[in-house]
Design a protein around this motif. Sequence first.
Motif, PDB file in Angstrom:
ATOM      1  N   TRP A 162      48.207 -20.137  29.401  1.00  0.00           N
ATOM      2  CA  TRP A 162      47.191 -21.036  29.929  1.00  0.00           C
ATOM      3  C   TRP A 162      47.656 -22.482  29.846  1.00  0.00           C
ATOM      4  N   LYS A 163      47.393 -23.248  30.929  1.00  0.00           N
ATOM      5  CA  LYS A 163      47.788 -24.650  30.996  1.00  0.00           C
ATOM      6  C   LYS A 163      46.566 -25.519  31.301  1.00  0.00           C
ATOM      7  N   ILE A 164      46.449 -26.618  30.588  1.00  0.00           N
ATOM      8  CA  ILE A 164      45.376 -27.575  30.842  1.00  0.00           C
ATOM      9  C   ILE A 164      45.736 -28.431  32.045  1.00  0.00           C
ATOM     10  N   PHE A 165      44.774 -28.637  32.950  1.00  0.00           N
ATOM     11  CA  PHE A 165      45.032 -29.521  34.077  1.00  0.00           C
ATOM     12  C   PHE A 165      43.931 -30.560  34.266  1.00  0.00           C
ATOM     13  N   ASP A 166      42.933 -30.557  33.398  1.00  0.00           N
ATOM     14  CA  ASP A 166      41.903 -31.601  33.461  1.00  0.00           C
ATOM     15  C   ASP A 166      41.087 -31.568  32.177  1.00  0.00           C
ATOM     16  N   VAL A 167      40.542 -32.714  31.810  1.00  0.00           N
ATOM     17  CA  VAL A 167      39.733 -32.837  30.597  1.00  0.00           C
ATOM     18  C   VAL A 167      38.501 -33.664  30.922  1.00  0.00           C
ATOM     19  N   ASN A 168      37.369 -33.272  30.339  1.00  0.00           N
ATOM     20  CA  ASN A 168      36.113 -33.978  30.553  1.00  0.00           C
ATOM     21  C   ASN A 168      35.573 -34.473  29.221  1.00  0.00           C
ATOM     22  N   VAL A 169      35.276 -35.758  29.146  1.00  0.00           N
ATOM     23  CA  VAL A 169      34.643 -36.329  27.966  1.00  0.00           C
ATOM     24  C   VAL A 169      33.355 -37.016  28.399  1.00  0.00           C
ATOM     25  N   LEU A 170      32.241 -36.577  27.803  1.00  0.00           N
ATOM     26  CA  LEU A 170      30.936 -37.174  28.084  1.00  0.00           C
ATOM     27  C   LEU A 170      30.624 -37.231  29.576  1.00  0.00           C
ATOM     28  N   GLY A 171      30.997 -36.163  30.280  1.00  0.00           N
ATOM     29  CA  GLY A 171      30.645 -36.059  31.689  1.00  0.00           C
ATOM     30  C   GLY A 171      31.642 -36.643  32.663  1.00  0.00           C
ATOM     31  N   ALA A 172      32.736 -37.228  32.175  1.00  0.00           N
ATOM     32  CA  ALA A 172      33.738 -37.834  33.056  1.00  0.00           C
ATOM     33  C   ALA A 172      35.033 -37.044  32.997  1.00  0.00           C
ATOM     34  N   TRP A 173      35.475 -36.531  34.149  1.00  0.00           N
ATOM     35  CA  TRP A 173      36.731 -35.793  34.215  1.00  0.00           C
ATOM     36  C   TRP A 173      37.901 -36.760  34.343  1.00  0.00           C
ATOM     37  N   LEU A 174      38.983 -36.485  33.605  1.00  0.00           N
ATOM     38  CA  LEU A 174      40.155 -37.353  33.596  1.00  0.00           C
ATOM     39  C   LEU A 174      40.700 -37.553  35.006  1.00  0.00           C
ATOM     40  N   VAL A 175      40.836 -36.475  35.768  1.00  0.00           N
ATOM     41  CA  VAL A 175      41.402 -36.567  37.112  1.00  0.00           C
ATOM     42  C   VAL A 175      40.568 -37.503  37.980  1.00  0.00           C
ATOM     43  N   GLU A 176      39.256 -37.356  37.940  1.00  0.00           N
ATOM     44  CA  GLU A 176      38.396 -38.212  38.752  1.00  0.00           C
ATOM     45  C   GLU A 176      38.471 -39.663  38.293  1.00  0.00           C
ATOM     46  N   THR A 177      38.613 -39.865  36.980  1.00  0.00           N
ATOM     47  CA  THR A 177      38.706 -41.219  36.443  1.00  0.00           C
ATOM     48  C   THR A 177      39.936 -41.937  36.991  1.00  0.00           C
ATOM     49  N   TYR A 178      41.045 -41.223  37.063  1.00  0.00           N
ATOM     50  CA  TYR A 178      42.267 -41.822  37.566  1.00  0.00           C
ATOM     51  C   TYR A 178      42.338 -41.840  39.094  1.00  0.00           C
TER      52      TYR A 178
END
Length: 216
Positions: A162-178
């Motif tokens: 399994w590979k991580i490709f996105d992380v969400n903290v407090l409702g914000a996904w890393l990919v969308e943030t960038y």
Amino acid sequence: MNIIKTFLAVCGLALSSLAFTSSAAAQEAPDVLVKRISEEVVEAVKGDQDIRSGNQKRVLDLVESKILPHVDFQRMTSLAAGRYWREATPEQQKQLTNEFRDLLVYTYSGAIAQVRDQKLEFKPLRADPADTEVEVRSQVMQPRGGDPIQISYRLAKSPNGWKIFDVNVLGAWLVETYKGNFASEISKGGIDGLIKTLAERNKRLAASAAKGGKAS
């Protein structure tokens, strides 16, 4: 960039702990893998005074050995670049992935030194055994009764586990943030402009790390 710095400082707590390269790891359920290894390594970080005091060499070594085998940086970069990814040449895609990878490594390294008395709790996995993409949900319990910080991970099954490709903290996904930041830089200078911006920032972070300073 404040939201990104805060975002990654929190997710770095758990992401910094995903180390396990044996065949057993590839066979483990994604939530079991994240939970077990996270708990082991977070405890190791707490016991390493050099890491907690901000020794950048020790921290970067930890990030390189523990995080990288379990993150799909190419997919993460392609998602953050959106439609522009398809317009980039293979060489530009490679350069962009490498620069984004380095940026996240430096940012995570700054988060690792902040681990103190936090505890991780994981929620039951809601997924079918046949699923090839899942979301693992957890929360960071703060010391002295602070509000829990909700963290979720998107993982995809690969031949190597399994590979991580996105992380969400407090409702914000890393990919969308960038994604917004990437689009803004590309609109000003194209893919090469974005690569240059990331490369310049990484040079500053590398210089800071070489002097023993904290990445920022």
